[in-house]
Design an enzyme around this catalytic site. Sequence first.
Site, PDB file in Angstrom:
ATOM      1  N   LYS A   1       0.800  -1.217   0.000  1.00 28.29           N
ATOM      2  CA  LYS A   1       0.000   0.000   0.000  1.00 28.29           C
ATOM      3  C   LYS A   1       0.837   1.274   0.000  1.00 28.29           C
ATOM      4  O   LYS A   1       1.820   1.384   0.725  1.00 28.29           O
ATOM      5  CB  LYS A   1      -0.929   0.013   1.219  1.00 28.29           C
ATOM      6  CG  LYS A   1      -1.978  -1.098   1.201  1.00 28.29           C
ATOM      7  CD  LYS A   1      -2.908  -0.987   2.409  1.00 28.29           C
ATOM      8  CE  LYS A   1      -4.010  -2.042   2.364  1.00 28.29           C
ATOM      9  NZ  LYS A   1      -4.939  -1.931   3.512  1.00 28.29           N
TER      10      LYS A   1
ATOM     11  N   GLY B   1      10.788  -1.255  11.762  1.00 32.77           N
ATOM     12  CA  GLY B   1      10.263   0.095  11.934  1.00 32.77           C
ATOM     13  C   GLY B   1      11.331   1.167  11.969  1.00 32.77           C
ATOM     14  O   GLY B   1      11.159   2.248  11.402  1.00 32.77           O
TER      15      GLY B   1
END
Length: 398
Positions: A199, A379
């Site tokens: 995405k 992350g």
Amino acid sequence: MPAFRTLDDIGDIAGKRVLVRVDLNVPVKDGRVSDATRIERVAPTITELSDKGAKVILLAHFGRPKDGPDPSMSLEPIAAATEAVLDRPVHFAPDCVGDVAQGAVNAMADGDILLLENTRFHKGEEKNDPAFVEALAANGDIYVNDAFSAAHRAHASTEGLAHHMPAYAGRTMQAELEALEKGLGNPRRPVVAIVGGAKVSSKIDLLTNLVKKVDALVIGGGMANTFLAARGENVGKSLCEHDLAATAKQIMIEAATAGCAIVLPVDAVVAREFKAGAASETVGVDAVPADAMILDVGARTVEAINEWIDRAATLVWNGPLGAFEIEPFDAGTVAAAKYAAAQTREGVLVSVAGGGDTVAALHHAGVADDFTYVSTAGGAFLEWMEGKPLPGVEVLKS
């Protein structure tokens, strides 16, 4: 890049209590560690400090406990796995602060290694609570952070401790920072970035930052469909965020302004169903059937990507080019990864890759060891690519 204090700057540490923040958040199955990669990565720092006579006190988190201590998230099983990797004893204390931790630290001899219990068993860890930071600091003289993967979090054991005692980067942290500096900080140009994944919405900050820093941005995976649709292509039943067409167009405008080439698929492997061995065909991106979905880039796109890799001196990679988990939709990612690996082995390319799916894809292609550096930080790696300051790194700057 600002200088970072490393183990080379510590001096004599024999007899000193060294609090070492490590990443031991490893996968565990049936009470046993199933992948010791993260332990292996911090082993050099631990053994170096131990060999120099330091009392090595390991701080780490495990999982996401919600309401205090949770036996299923204890680090005790990790102590045995760490001992196996280091091939030397690793003691364990069932708390990371207070009398229990202090007693275990006081019992240490020079060169001993002690793993304290999960720091997240205390709410003060994630809140970076000053009282909890002081409780952790009471057991140390020196702080070493070797957990880049947690450096994007300003927690007590990743950031707070560095304000209470001399702070240094461990060898893994040092290697990561040096590799990232080669990737985007002060890279050899031209720089090409490959960004894939499902995405656009999860990587808007990343794409916006990269177009200002790289010479070419290759967009693959499901997110490429959003860009193709924004350009007016029909992507059939493919994963596509049609509501982000304006965002995709804005990123392309910013890239053009910055002189960054946007490289989108020119052909695609399409199928009517998403399953292993599904019947598939390769079509131009202007000829995707209305009832089909794009699941990988085609051979012409791989050829175009490889041409950009040929031009590059530095490659930064985050995210697969297709649905690499299922054959035959892994072909594009594997082909490009092997080409980048070959260029790296030839010494003509610095290649830095990171992110969970990326690491898995490179292992799947059998080339993870051939890249200049592969980050397992997840992350933290993504936030670094987004250009965000990482609290656990900022406090280590000289």
